[in-house]
Design an enzyme around this catalytic site. Structure first.
Site, PDB file in Angstrom:
ATOM      1  N   ARG A  48      42.767  56.719  41.217  1.00  0.00           N
ATOM      2  CA  ARG A  48      44.067  56.059  41.146  1.00  0.00           C
ATOM      3  C   ARG A  48      45.028  56.798  40.220  1.00  0.00           C
ATOM      4  NH1 ARG A  48      40.413  53.244  43.123  1.00  0.00           N
ATOM      5  NH2 ARG A  48      40.779  51.413  44.465  1.00  0.00           N
TER       6      ARG A  48
ATOM      7  N   ASP B 268      50.237  36.238  37.147  1.00  0.00           N
ATOM      8  CA  ASP B 268      49.379  37.407  37.334  1.00  0.00           C
ATOM      9  C   ASP B 268      50.099  38.614  36.759  1.00  0.00           C
ATOM     10  OD1 ASP B 268      46.703  37.780  39.213  1.00  0.00           O
ATOM     11  OD2 ASP B 268      47.798  39.648  38.923  1.00  0.00           O
TER      12      ASP B 268
END
Length: 292
Positions: free
Chosen positions: A40, A149
């Site tokens: 990533r 979140d």
């Protein structure tokens, strides 16, 4: 091209990156996550156009908008959930906890429930459905369902409220037909999709919150019940202790926190009192002056 060796980031670079992410987000990445992290980071470095991790960390630290840090966080988080997950805790909420909390509240007063780490919204929407279906006093109180979140992408999906069959696998058919509408056209091209009804979408207040940032959790005070399930497993021991203290401050006296089935507050903090209900064990913030 990102200058990351085939074997991944050098140990010192990997440690520096993990330290940065832990300080900014609370997320902890061990050696076991190396392959996950390396892939990533390489993708984001290439997208930004920097060759070294040092240059990329400078972007993360000093970019005024914070957009790149948010993109990286979105890549680093795992958001797999479904409706009525660990339902025994939802049963505990409507069979025991809410009645206990309401015992000393006048009708019309407020009850606040916070889904921390709500991902794509299945948890807070499940809470709303359980309240409507199973708590007989739901209309007597002003109930706020807050959901947060750290991942901005999943929050957009949560607000949109569109789910596939897998997310709805634990939902009884009569509740699916009552609270969801089939999605037709392009959005359903890759399989059956269902959208939660507008009334429920409007009943949940979604917000972007990093629980490791004290400034971002200041608005969460006087909370009666916190659902923080399978979120703290991504934190290290220090991060979990810090999060426990933050949740303690956010809760109203006698408020409750629900953790995931593999998590135990006793390993994180001594601030809470374990409460054993017929359906589940929850953790309670004592009333001022001692445990209730």
């Amino acid at each position: 091209m990102a200058d990351i060796p085939a074997e991944g980031l050098p140990p010192a670079d990997y440690a520096a990156l993990c330290d940065f992410l832990r300080a900014r987000t609370g997320l902890s990445f061990t050696e076991a996550k190396r392959y996950f992290v390396d892939r990533r980071i390489a993708a984001r470095m290439a997208a930004v156009g920097v060759a070294t991790l040092r240059d990329y960390l400078n972007v993360l630290r000093f970019q005024a908008s914070g957009e790149e840090l948010q993109r990286l966080v979105n890549l680093m988080t795992v958001n797999e959930t479904y409706f009525f997950r660990e339902k025994y805790q939802l049963d505990c909420l409507v069979r025991s906890v809410l009645d206990e909390l309401a015992r000393n509240r006048r009708p019309g007063s407020r009850l606040r429930i916070w889904s921390a780490g709500c991902a794509t919204g299945e948890e807070p929407y499940s809470i709303a459905i359980m309240l409507l279906e199973q708590w007989s006093r739901v209309d007597e109180y002003e109930i706020e369902i807050l959901a947060s979140d750290i991942d901005s992408a999943v929050l957009e999906r949560a607000r949109e409220g569109i789910y596939d069959e897998r997310a709805l696998q634990g939902l009884p058919a009569h509740l699916r037909s009552k609270y969801f509408q089939p999605v037709r056209g392009a959005l359903a091209a890759d399989g059956a999709r269902w959208r939660i009804i507008e009334e429920l979408r409007e009943s949940v207040d979604f917000s972007l919150v990093n629980i490791a940032d004290p400034r971002q959790v200041q608005a969460f005070r006087g909370i009666d019940v916190i659902f923080c399930r399978n979120l703290l497993i991504y934190f290290d021991d220090l991060g979990r202790r810090e999060a426990a203290g933050m949740f303690y401050d956010a809760l109203a006296p006698n408020g409750f926190i629900c953790l995931g089935h593999s998590e135990s507050m006793s390993r994180m903090s001594s601030l809470f009192v374990p409460r054993r209900f017929p359906d589940a064990i929850l953790y309670q913030k004592p009333a001022e002056g001692g445990a209730s």
